[in-house]
Design a protein around this motif. Structure first.
Motif, mmCIF file in Angstrom:
data_model
loop_
_atom_site.group_PDB
_atom_site.id
_atom_site.type_symbol
_atom_site.label_atom_id
_atom_site.label_comp_id
_atom_site.label_asym_id
_atom_site.label_seq_id
_atom_site.Cartn_x
_atom_site.Cartn_y
_atom_site.Cartn_z
ATOM 1 N N VAL A 1 -3.132 -3.368 -12.869
ATOM 2 C CA VAL A 1 -1.839 -3.201 -12.181
ATOM 3 C C VAL A 1 -2.050 -2.410 -10.897
ATOM 4 C CG1 VAL A 1 0.511 -2.285 -12.390
ATOM 5 C CG2 VAL A 1 -0.669 -3.210 -14.408
ATOM 6 N N GLY A 2 -1.544 -2.956 -9.804
ATOM 7 C CA GLY A 2 -1.681 -2.266 -8.528
ATOM 8 C C GLY A 2 -0.715 -1.108 -8.421
ATOM 9 N N PRO A 3 -1.030 -0.085 -7.662
ATOM 10 C CA PRO A 3 -0.111 1.047 -7.497
ATOM 11 C C PRO A 3 1.110 0.634 -6.671
ATOM 12 C CG PRO A 3 -2.007 1.273 -6.042
ATOM 13 C CD PRO A 3 -2.263 0.065 -6.879
ATOM 14 N N SER A 4 2.195 1.358 -6.877
ATOM 15 C CA SER A 4 3.434 0.976 -6.174
ATOM 16 C C SER A 4 3.266 1.126 -4.661
ATOM 17 C CB SER A 4 4.582 1.855 -6.672
ATOM 18 O OG SER A 4 4.299 3.212 -6.379
ATOM 19 N N TRP A 5 2.424 2.070 -4.253
ATOM 20 C CA TRP A 5 2.256 2.276 -2.811
ATOM 21 C C TRP A 5 1.448 1.146 -2.154
ATOM 22 C CZ3 TRP A 5 -2.999 3.211 -2.305
ATOM 23 C CH2 TRP A 5 -3.662 3.821 -3.376
ATOM 24 N N LEU A 6 0.942 0.208 -2.972
ATOM 25 C CA LEU A 6 0.287 -0.970 -2.387
ATOM 26 C C LEU A 6 1.123 -2.230 -2.575
ATOM 27 C CD1 LEU A 6 -3.549 -0.637 -3.125
ATOM 28 C CD2 LEU A 6 -2.335 -0.289 -0.989
ATOM 29 N N ALA A 7 2.323 -2.075 -3.163
ATOM 30 C CA ALA A 7 3.195 -3.242 -3.334
ATOM 31 C C ALA A 7 3.856 -3.554 -1.982
ATOM 32 C CB ALA A 7 4.250 -2.942 -4.384
ATOM 33 N N GLY A 8 4.082 -4.805 -1.735
ATOM 34 C CA GLY A 8 4.761 -5.180 -0.500
ATOM 35 C C GLY A 8 3.797 -5.619 0.578
ATOM 36 N N ASN A 9 4.367 -5.917 1.722
ATOM 37 C CA ASN A 9 3.541 -6.393 2.823
ATOM 38 C C ASN A 9 4.200 -6.061 4.153
ATOM 39 O OD1 ASN A 9 5.568 -8.467 3.078
ATOM 40 N ND2 ASN A 9 4.591 -9.373 1.259
ATOM 41 N N TRP B 1 1.429 -9.743 5.690
ATOM 42 C CA TRP B 1 0.099 -9.232 5.344
ATOM 43 C C TRP B 1 0.237 -8.225 4.192
ATOM 44 C CZ3 TRP B 1 -3.747 -6.262 9.078
ATOM 45 C CH2 TRP B 1 -5.047 -6.488 8.637
ATOM 46 N N PRO B 2 -0.303 -8.552 2.984
ATOM 47 C CA PRO B 2 -0.131 -7.641 1.842
ATOM 48 C C PRO B 2 -0.839 -6.298 2.082
ATOM 49 C CG PRO B 2 -0.915 -9.802 1.125
ATOM 50 C CD PRO B 2 -1.031 -9.756 2.613
ATOM 51 N N TYR B 3 -0.180 -5.259 1.625
ATOM 52 C CA TYR B 3 -0.799 -3.922 1.740
ATOM 53 C C TYR B 3 -2.139 -3.868 1.014
ATOM 54 C CZ TYR B 3 3.590 -1.965 3.585
ATOM 55 O OH TYR B 3 4.684 -1.678 4.362
ATOM 56 N N ARG B 4 -2.254 -4.652 -0.081
ATOM 57 C CA ARG B 4 -3.519 -4.634 -0.835
ATOM 58 C C ARG B 4 -4.692 -5.078 0.032
ATOM 59 N NH1 ARG B 4 -2.135 -6.917 -6.895
ATOM 60 N NH2 ARG B 4 -0.347 -5.587 -7.208
ATOM 61 N N GLN B 5 -4.431 -6.110 0.858
ATOM 62 C CA GLN B 5 -5.507 -6.574 1.739
ATOM 63 C C GLN B 5 -5.847 -5.502 2.778
ATOM 64 O OE1 GLN B 5 -4.811 -10.434 3.442
ATOM 65 N NE2 GLN B 5 -4.872 -11.478 1.465
ATOM 66 N N VAL C 1 -9.317 -0.767 4.713
ATOM 67 C CA VAL C 1 -9.458 0.693 4.864
ATOM 68 C C VAL C 1 -10.592 1.208 3.977
ATOM 69 C CG1 VAL C 1 -8.305 2.920 4.447
ATOM 70 C CG2 VAL C 1 -7.058 1.042 5.530
ATOM 71 N N LEU C 2 -10.636 0.686 2.743
ATOM 72 C CA LEU C 2 -11.673 1.109 1.791
ATOM 73 C C LEU C 2 -13.066 0.756 2.313
ATOM 74 C CD1 LEU C 2 -11.621 2.407 -1.031
ATOM 75 C CD2 LEU C 2 -11.801 0.109 -2.001
ATOM 76 N N ALA C 3 -13.193 -0.461 2.857
ATOM 77 C CA ALA C 3 -14.495 -0.910 3.373
ATOM 78 C C ALA C 3 -14.926 -0.035 4.552
ATOM 79 C CB ALA C 3 -14.410 -2.370 3.805
ATOM 80 N N LEU C 4 -13.962 0.258 5.440
ATOM 81 C CA LEU C 4 -14.308 1.071 6.597
ATOM 82 C C LEU C 4 -14.664 2.504 6.179
ATOM 83 C CD1 LEU C 4 -11.734 -0.224 9.253
ATOM 84 C CD2 LEU C 4 -14.141 -0.848 8.963
ATOM 85 N N ALA C 5 -13.971 3.004 5.144
ATOM 86 C CA ALA C 5 -14.295 4.348 4.639
ATOM 87 C C ALA C 5 -15.695 4.360 4.018
ATOM 88 C CB ALA C 5 -13.253 4.777 3.599
ATOM 89 N N ALA C 6 -16.001 3.300 3.250
ATOM 90 C CA ALA C 6 -17.340 3.218 2.642
ATOM 91 C C ALA C 6 -18.403 3.121 3.721
ATOM 92 C CB ALA C 6 -17.418 2.001 1.709
ATOM 93 N N LEU C 7 -18.112 2.320 4.752
ATOM 94 C CA LEU C 7 -19.054 2.165 5.864
ATOM 95 C C LEU C 7 -19.276 3.496 6.579
ATOM 96 C CD1 LEU C 7 -20.638 0.332 7.903
ATOM 97 C CD2 LEU C 7 -18.485 0.098 9.146
ATOM 98 N N VAL D 1 -13.352 -2.129 -7.583
ATOM 99 C CA VAL D 1 -11.978 -1.648 -7.766
ATOM 100 C C VAL D 1 -11.035 -2.450 -6.861
ATOM 101 C CG1 VAL D 1 -10.426 0.335 -7.552
ATOM 102 C CG2 VAL D 1 -12.762 0.668 -8.385
ATOM 103 N N ALA D 2 -11.472 -2.662 -5.615
ATOM 104 C CA ALA D 2 -10.640 -3.444 -4.683
ATOM 105 C C ALA D 2 -10.478 -4.877 -5.185
ATOM 106 C CB ALA D 2 -11.274 -3.429 -3.294
ATOM 107 N N VAL D 3 -11.568 -5.454 -5.702
ATOM 108 C CA VAL D 3 -11.504 -6.821 -6.229
ATOM 109 C C VAL D 3 -10.523 -6.886 -7.396
ATOM 110 C CG1 VAL D 3 -12.817 -8.627 -7.420
ATOM 111 C CG2 VAL D 3 -13.834 -7.435 -5.481
ATOM 112 N N SER D 4 -10.546 -5.859 -8.263
ATOM 113 C CA SER D 4 -9.683 -5.866 -9.451
ATOM 114 C C SER D 4 -8.206 -5.836 -9.060
ATOM 115 C CB SER D 4 -10.008 -4.668 -10.356
ATOM 116 O OG SER D 4 -9.484 -3.478 -9.811
ATOM 117 N N LEU D 5 -7.891 -5.239 -7.920
ATOM 118 C CA LEU D 5 -6.497 -5.181 -7.477
ATOM 119 C C LEU D 5 -5.999 -6.543 -7.011
ATOM 120 C CD1 LEU D 5 -6.429 -1.827 -5.469
ATOM 121 C CD2 LEU D 5 -5.317 -2.329 -7.645
#
Lengths: 226, 294
Positions: free
Chosen positions: B124-132, B140-144, B149-155, B208-212
């Protein structure tokens, strides 16, 4: 003190060194000379731990380090300047030095020894000239604070004006007294000037051993001509 | 406009996922030369970590934030175990490593099936990622966006680790000249292990991102492993900037091809494009510049 005792070593099934024994005393400077392919670099690789022995022992300050990895030998005071002006080409000169230590005073000290490196600190090592890379290589090894320094043909393939600088530094190091040196060198004159005794290696065997100094040049050349 | 922006934005998110998967491979394959076919399974482990975390902490808003560091550690530990138990015995034997890690990949997939079942589970995705958010007509979905953001942070984290920390310098030194690094006092065995931990951990974060987006699945890693290898090779082995450009290029190209043809044809077309590119530039986008043999 470094001692190789009855060392036989090689690559695959090919033996390059045959029952070789050499000794470098505390504060002593020893040259190892011989033709190309005689086994000099193999000897040093065994001493450093980059090549395992087939038979024999390597002792550092009396401790048997034969089975220790190179990094463990470095931590026990063994420093190695390999052949070929090796560096980490994608790292800057300063990063190459920082790999060993970030202590500013220690880095300043080696930069005083090789002032040419001061203006090259932000340049990638892969873009330095051969002479500059060799100075970096020696500087980086000195930062490991060795008590036993091994140098493999430090003046090979370097322009003459830089060779003079490197020779001066090595001669100074061998005279410090607190550092033992094992020097492999093709230039017999320089090697004997910088050290107190020598070994001649041919076909993986010690063929001659004696006291160094300029007077030994003819003896060494005769031993190498055989 | 939709025909242009939809694939661009969706493809950028796919590229971000590929980037997270490829970052770890840049270290283990690009830099250490280890062909680890089980790398995709670290994504799967990351996804299951997110699922398990959510079973313990049911508040999805919090559990995903907890799952990110947990997935890094859990996938990292699996990577470390793989390095110690298998790969460390096979350095300089790439073909053997490839074959053995294919086996490890199958074992991990079966393990996941035995523990969690073959069907997969939703996360289940968090509510703060629901919507677009509307961008040029595309919702554009917030999840995408979160994936990017996650990829850039990891980079950024990986680049900072490599550039500014002593351990990063040790990794780079070991990669550039293993023997020389050893003779500078760097324990390359320790470096190998921690590098594997970090590389695998990054894949876990990607999981984790894939699971969302699609929940968990024991075979989840299969969908990413080949593309991730393509990205690393096309970017230039061991080159972070090349990996970034290649990841987004592959993600966006695949999205456009999918828009013009079908999802499966898009995979084929992208693969063909990368193969053609490698024929023209076998060294990839970026190579190491040196003055001589150093």
């Amino acid at each position: 003190m470094l001692e190789l005792r009855g060392v036989t070593a090689g690559y695959g099934r090919t033996k390059v060194l045959h029952d070789v024994s050499i000794q470098v005393d505390d504060g002593g400077a020893v040259a190892a000379m011989g033709h190309n392919g005689a086994g000099k670099t193999t000897l040093l690789r065994v001493a450093v731990g980059l090549l395992p022995v087939m038979r024999g022992q390597v002792l550092l300050d009396g401790e048997d380090v034969t089975r220790l990895r190179p990094s463990a030998r470095v931590r026990r005071g063994l420093g190695y300047v390999p052949q070929g002006q090796l560096s980490f080409p994608q790292m800057t000169t300063l990063e190459n030095l920082h790999l060993v230590t970030t202590d500013r005073a220690a880095i300043d000290e080696v930069l005083d020894t090789f002032p040419a490196l001061r203006g090259l600190l932000s340049r990638r090592a892969g873009l330095l000239s051969g002479g500059q890379r060799q100075q970096l290589s020696i500087a980086r090894t000195l930062l490991t604070r060795p008590r036993m320094l091994i140098l493999d043909e430090p003046t090979e393939g370097i322009q003459p004006n830089v060779v003079a600088e490197i020779e001066a530094v090595i001669t100074e190091l061998t005279r410090r007294g607190d550092l033992s040196v094992l020097l492999v060198e093709q230039h017999v004159g320089f090697a004997l000037r910088a050290t107190q005794s020598y070994y001649v290696i041919e076909s993986g065997r010690i063929t001659s051993h004696g006291v160094g100094g300029p007077g030994a040049v003819d003896d060494v050349r005769a031993a190498m001509a055989v | 406009m939709d025909a242009f922006t939809t694939p661009l934005l969706a493809g950028t998110a796919t590229g971000a996922l590929l980037l997270i998967a490829a970052l770890g491979l840049t270290l283990t394959f690009g830099q250490m030369g280890v062909i680890n076919m089980a790398h995709g399974e670290f994504l799967m482990i990351g996804a299951y970590t997110a699922f398990v975390t959510q079973q313990v902490v049911t508040n999805a808003d919090v559990s995903i934030l907890l799952a990110l560091p947990l997935a890094f550690v859990v996938a990292g530990m699996f990577g470390l175990l793989l390095e110690v138990a298998v790969i460390s015995w096979m350095y300089r034997r790439p073909l053997d490593t490839l074959l053995v890690t294919v086996g490890v990949s199958l074992v991990l997939q079966q393990l996941a099936k035995d523990i969690f079942g073959a069907q997969g589970d939703p996360v289940v995705g968090p509510s703060w990622l629901a919507g677009n958010i509307g961008v040029f007509g595309y919702n554009w979905p917030y999840r995408q966006m979160f994936t990017i953001v996650l990829a850039l942070a990891a980079l950024g984290g990986l680049a900072a680790l490599l550039k500014y920390t002593p351990f990063g310098r040790q990794i780079r030194a070991t990669v550039q000249n293993r023997d020389l690094a050893e003779t500078m006092g760097v324990s390359t065995r320790v470096v190998d292990r921690i590098t594997f931990f970090v590389g695998s951990g990054l894949a876990g974060v990607g999981g984790v991102a894939v699971s969302l987006i699609g929940g968990t699945n024991p075979n989840l890693g299969r969908g990413y492993i080949i593309s991730a290898f393509l990205v690393v090779v096309a970017g230039g082995l061991g080159q972070l900037k090349g990996t970034v450009i290649a990841a987004f290029a592959v993600g966006i190209a695949t999205a456009y091809f999918a828009d013009w043809t079908s999802a499966s044809m898009a995979q084929v077309a992208t693969f063909a494009l990368v193969v053609l590119f490698l024929q023209l530039r076998p060294q990839g986008l970026f190579t190491i510049r040196t003055r001589g043999l150093v």
